[in-house]
Design an enzyme around this catalytic site. Sequence first.
Site: not given
Length: 608
Positions: A2, A27, A72, A98-99, A481, A485, A488, A504, A603
């Site tokens: 947060c 955040r 968050w 925050n935490g 990557e 993307k 996400e 496999h 983020k």
Amino acid sequence: MCGIFGYIGARDPLEICLSGLEQLEYRGYDSTGIAGVGNGEIKFCKKAGKLSNLLQAMNLRNLESAIGHTRWATHGPVNDQNAHPHLDAANSMAIIHNGIIENHHVLRMDLIASGVLFTSDTDTEVIVQLVAKFYAGDLAAALQKALSLVQGIYAIALIHKNHPGQIIAAAKECPLAIGVDPTTKESFISSDPNTFLSSNLDICFLHDGEIAIIQRGHVHVFNTKHEIIRKKTERLELQYTVPSKDGFAHFLLKEIYEQPNTVYKAILGRFQEQTGNVEFESLGFTDEQLSSYKKVCILACGGSAHAGSIGAAYLEELAHIPSQCEIASEARYRSLLLTPDTLVIAISQSGETADTIAALRIAKAAGCKILAICNVKHSTITREADAVIYLKAGAEISVCSTKALTSQIAVLALFALHMARLRGLPVEVAQTFFNNLKQIPDQINQVLLAAPKLQALAEKYAHYEDFFFIGRLYMYTTSLEGALKLKEISYVNANGCPAGELKHGPIALINANFPVVAFCANEQTKDKILSNLAEVKARGAPVLAFAPVGMDGVQAIADDIFWLPPTTDMLAPFTSTVAAQLLAYYIALKRHCNIDQPRNLAKSVTVE
Ligand code: F6R
């Protein structure tokens, strides 16, 4: 993960806090809230959803101080009750946090047994109820007593109706900066000092266990024994500019288009063409130190770990030094057997990723020196590392990282070249490598010019729900990557897979509704990837290939091809990644997703 912000001073605390929250939304954006003291009572307003929801509901006026929070969610669903601030039963104090409080359940049960009624599902509410229990006129002492019972990590701000001129703050393993301007008699607190709206501040960071009483224009900090301590302050160069999309539809698209420039800035002035040597400004490691390392261990998460894997491969291929990239969230719980002859590199755009910070601290405790590769100045990782190379990519606003990643790869390429030169790489080889690197900004530009072609491909593929992204060597990391993307920002199931591993097991999933996106740019494995493509094609998969201009054989297999400017195997990740970013962007656009702030994400991942 947060963000917390607070202000006390002559300007309107509400307005300042709202501006702070706007910048801290990276955040977390599950909910936002503000509390302040006004007319001898706690006033607050909080709302599930983004800051825009809070602004619509805002009904606060005449606050003497204010604290604000952007959440968050960790404990409890996203709703108004679980939004911060949280108040005690008597509505006499408000807290933001925050935490994570790990023993919140036990503490909650004890408080319930003693008659306390809870109004939220959060771990945070436990703290405010404990402070209320211990409060007897000294708010800082009550908070200290409450925190002595708490296990976990936190940055906290607390206000009380009987102490209108104070914000109490505390921190443990979560960043909390305090900024004070004694001249204007203003004080700020924030999870991120870059969000302070004044450049004239004396800034300090709260360390573990410290508690601060913040008043207009001054701050008193206490240690765990409740003794007052003198904190060293610094003047930070903070240059805040209001983020702008500059005419682009989304920050993500703007940041994708910035890459010719950001990659250029990452390499600018860092290579001496005459001597073939790399020079980072104030690197903080001598050539002798760097030459003495036997191994390199890179720590990072998410996209930064993809850049780290490419960096490890560069270090091995160019500098012949054993190198590994470890995902920090795993590394922190493994026995990495780190010794001081290993150089540890922590890579992070934000510099605030909790797992990367934790892994870095473990490496430090093992006696290793830490080199950080970071974008955000004054962030925790840059403060804890022994040396920093900055990306110079500028603020990255979109939650989905794009330009930071290509800048990380550029910096890693140069660092690997530096290590290689120290280990005897001939000047001419270094010059050739750099000459190829120098062309990357222009080659990225060529990919951007072909964006309409990628948009057309995206329109064709946007209805599929499952994708494999495959590649080998450098293109394998690129496929990870590219898949990240896509999942996400467009919420489709995209899996990066080494092309040779398909048979496999994963190939069992292939059918006509399961496209394969293949990154074919590595010359060294060209024939192998073509065989893999033939295998998936034979099983009905639609195949979209990203291939360098001139590659033979791919046309006979792939349904669609996006042609990339040819470069070396080592440098192919740049253009292939940018093409994958644009593909993901246009698929997300077609699927009407929230591109800049995808669901469930933030983020900066500041909890583990
Ligand atoms: C992906 C993304 C994340 C970050 C990861 C690490 O688009 O943005 O996977 O790369 O959370 O973040 P930093 O680099 O800030 O440590």
